[in-house]
Write a protein that holds these residues in place. Sequence first.
Motif, mmCIF file in Angstrom:
data_model
loop_
_atom_site.group_PDB
_atom_site.id
_atom_site.type_symbol
_atom_site.label_atom_id
_atom_site.label_comp_id
_atom_site.label_asym_id
_atom_site.label_seq_id
_atom_site.Cartn_x
_atom_site.Cartn_y
_atom_site.Cartn_z
ATOM 1 N N VAL A 44 0.815 -1.210 0.000
ATOM 2 C CA VAL A 44 0.000 0.000 0.000
ATOM 3 C C VAL A 44 0.854 1.269 0.000
ATOM 4 O O VAL A 44 0.491 2.283 -0.606
ATOM 5 N N GLY A 45 1.974 1.233 0.690
ATOM 6 C CA GLY A 45 2.845 2.406 0.730
ATOM 7 C C GLY A 45 3.457 2.712 -0.620
ATOM 8 O O GLY A 45 3.553 3.879 -1.030
ATOM 9 N N GLU A 46 3.863 1.674 -1.331
ATOM 10 C CA GLU A 46 4.413 1.863 -2.669
ATOM 11 C C GLU A 46 3.327 2.341 -3.621
ATOM 12 O O GLU A 46 3.579 3.160 -4.516
ATOM 13 N N LEU A 47 2.106 1.848 -3.445
ATOM 14 C CA LEU A 47 0.981 2.300 -4.263
ATOM 15 C C LEU A 47 0.736 3.788 -4.055
ATOM 16 O O LEU A 47 0.492 4.526 -5.017
ATOM 17 N N ALA A 48 0.825 4.251 -2.801
ATOM 18 C CA ALA A 48 0.551 5.655 -2.482
ATOM 19 C C ALA A 48 1.768 6.550 -2.646
ATOM 20 O O ALA A 48 1.657 7.767 -2.531
ATOM 21 N N GLY A 49 2.920 5.954 -2.906
ATOM 22 C CA GLY A 49 4.137 6.741 -3.093
ATOM 23 C C GLY A 49 4.723 7.289 -1.808
ATOM 24 O O GLY A 49 5.377 8.338 -1.808
ATOM 25 N N ILE A 50 4.506 6.582 -0.672
ATOM 26 C CA ILE A 50 5.012 7.071 0.611
ATOM 27 C C ILE A 50 6.012 6.110 1.247
ATOM 28 O O ILE A 50 6.360 6.248 2.417
ATOM 29 N N GLY A 51 6.474 5.140 0.479
ATOM 30 C CA GLY A 51 7.421 4.170 1.026
ATOM 31 C C GLY A 51 6.727 2.929 1.538
ATOM 32 O O GLY A 51 5.544 2.946 1.856
ATOM 33 N N LYS A 52 7.476 1.839 1.632
ATOM 34 C CA LYS A 52 6.907 0.532 1.977
ATOM 35 C C LYS A 52 6.225 0.562 3.335
ATOM 36 O O LYS A 52 6.748 1.119 4.299
ATOM 37 N N GLN A 53 5.029 -0.034 3.393
ATOM 38 C CA GLN A 53 4.240 -0.107 4.618
ATOM 39 C C GLN A 53 4.051 -1.572 5.033
ATOM 40 O O GLN A 53 4.513 -2.484 4.360
#
Length: 267
Positions: A44-53
């Motif tokens: 999800v973090g990579e999808l949102a462009g905020i780094g791995k979650q």
Amino acid sequence: MKVGLFGANGRMGRVLIEALDQSDQAELSVATVRDDSPWVNMNVGELAGIGKQAIDCSAMSSLTAKDADVMIDFTLPVIFETNIAWCVEHKMPVVIGTTGLSEAQLATLDEAAKQIPIVFAANYSVGVNLMLSLVRQAASVLGHTADIEITEAHHRFKQDAPSGTAMAIGEAIADELGRDLKTCAVYGREGKEPERDQGTIGFATVRAGDIVGEHTALFADIGERLEITHKASSRLTFAKGAVHAAQWLHGKDAGPYSMVDVLNLKL
């Protein structure tokens, strides 16, 4: 508090992932996409462009009631009924920001609210909801003599027009004046027309580029005019408002709620 997302890959879904990442009181617990979506199992973090979650996107069919305390739905009308039916079946509170719903879908929402708590709003920003209060005040003073026009602008990808927010502004004004928006709204003008009917409420729509959202309510009389305008520069404003609504909704009784309830605004 655990918050789940329907349609995590959408424009608002991605911003909601970011908003939840920034929240101190709520955490993203599940993020669903269509079963056949290429985003299944993407972080999800990579999808949102905020780094791995910590979590990946999951298929809608794998969603269970244990995955979240509250769901947020900013998807499209075409999937609305599937999402609301799932929430009713699993007694799941839900925050809905999907716009462009038909009369039948709004009726479905009303029926669902008899069984589960639902926050439904055309716009989740604090500023827009304050604007709804301000236009009522303006309408009560100026609305019986001024011409009323509502203009709105959004990005090129927005599908419904006028926007849900513009319609909410129109409904607030019409309600204050004792009018029925269905009969007094004018959605377009072209060619020669007779003199403007002062009892109407006009709408004008712009779709261009990456405009996040701009709304103006114009009250124009002879000799003066009042304009009440809200401009959004980031979708994160809407997303944070929706997360706040989800926190507020947790533990509430079944029923229909709005941002007026969430923010305790006086209309």
